[in-house]
Design a protein around this motif. Structure first.
Motif, PDB file in Angstrom:
ATOM      1  N   ILE A  65       7.258  12.045   6.371  1.00  0.00           N
ATOM      2  CA  ILE A  65       8.014  10.890   6.846  1.00  0.00           C
ATOM      3  C   ILE A  65       9.335  11.359   7.431  1.00  0.00           C
ATOM      4  O   ILE A  65      10.101  12.067   6.785  1.00  0.00           O
ATOM      5  N   ASP A  75      10.214   1.578   7.142  1.00  0.00           N
ATOM      6  CA  ASP A  75       9.469   1.798   5.893  1.00  0.00           C
ATOM      7  C   ASP A  75       9.713   0.646   4.929  1.00  0.00           C
ATOM      8  O   ASP A  75       8.782   0.102   4.324  1.00  0.00           O
ATOM      9  N   GLU A 188       1.016   5.492   5.053  1.00  0.00           N
ATOM     10  CA  GLU A 188       1.185   4.334   5.933  1.00  0.00           C
ATOM     11  C   GLU A 188      -0.161   3.860   6.484  1.00  0.00           C
ATOM     12  O   GLU A 188      -0.363   2.664   6.692  1.00  0.00           O
TER      13      GLU A 188
END
Length: 289
Positions: A65, A75, A188
């Protein structure tokens, strides 16, 4: 390792190096950690973190990330979307200017999040569709597949909200045909696939195709299990319970599903879901369903 975060937590707790180290390790050990980056053994580090109430996970980088402010906001907004905290997600996205997003994948992520939040905030249909069109009509192919499926899902949700079943089914069918084959690589990806599968289940429940809805919900639960995530378990169990009510299942079975959903919601501190569960459980317990 984020040693600065550790030092900040120690100081915020009002402890000197000597006071924090007392009974755990020598002050020299702690000093070498804070000043020279020499990490003590794991048992010592855990004890130090526990004393200042700092989760060990906060010291480690989040793999895969990008640690940019925009990514952090997205996020959090995406997590708020999962937990139905739409006001919080809307506020975070308002702090991001899409004109500053040069990365096509990042821009598509912004439009997907913005579009979904707009659905739940009852924004005008044309505004929501325009947001998803930014993805559907994008010439970029980078990371488009999942965002394109999310855009189709969003459009289907809009038409479902507007009680246009035929148009909604057209878009959900496009998604339904492809989502089973989508490869999950990152955390994700899991969130987004779960979002799509869950919203498909909501659609089929809304049009009273409960067997299809339940199959999708069971699929969502298996995704959670396979990928060790819990964020959609409460929502899946809750919708399974609502479907069970429509199917006139036994009260004990419905209550069991609601209890499962409550346990999952408590784990994730999903206050909104807990409130919804409490209200429905009271009705079911009273036989008012």
């Amino acid at each position: 390792m984020n040693i600065e975060r550790f030092v900040e937590a120690r100081k915020a707790f009002g402890l000197s190096q000597k006071e924090l180290a007392d009974g755990i390790c020598t002050q020299a050990t702690l000093s070498r950690f804070e000043n020279n980056g020499q990490i003590p053994n794991l048992k010592i580090l855990i004890k130090l973190c526990n004393r200042i109430q700092l989760p060990l996970s906060e010291l480690f980088p989040r793999v895969g990330i990008q640690n940019t402010e925009i990514n952090k906001k997205m996020d959090q907004a995406e997590f708020n979307l999962i937990t139905s905290e739409f006001d919080a997600a809307e506020k975070l996205l308002a702090e991001i200017s899409p004109t500053e997003l040069e990365d096509p994948a990042l821009l598509m992520r912004y439009h997907y999040l913005k579009g979904f939040v707009m659905i739940f905030k009852d924004a005008p249909v044309t505004d929501i569709l325009f947001m998803f069109d930014q993805i559907i009509l994008s010439k970029s192919t980078a990371d488009k597949n999942i965002f394109l499926l999310l855009a189709y899902t969003g459009v289907g949700m809009v038409y479902l909200r507007e009680h246009d079943q035929a148009k909604a089914e057209f878009y959900f069918t496009k998604v339904f045909e492809k989502i089973y084959d989508y490869p999950i690589k990152e955390t994700e990806d899991t969130w987004r696939v779960l979002n799509i599968v869950f919203q498909c289940a909501v659609f089929y429940s809304a049009i009273n195709e409960l067997e299809t809805s339940n199959a999708l919900l069971e699929y969502a639960i298996s995704i959670c299990s396979d990928n060790h995530v819990t964020y959609y378990l409460a929502r899946a169990a809750f919708l399974l319970a609502k479907n069970a009510i429509l199917q006139k299942k036994d009260q004990a079975y419905i209550l069991e599903l609601l209890d499962d959903a409550r346990a999952y919601a408590k784990i994730n501190k999903n206050i909104i879901q807990l409130s919804q569960l409490k209200a429905l459980r009271e009705k079911v317990s009273a036989g008012d369903y």
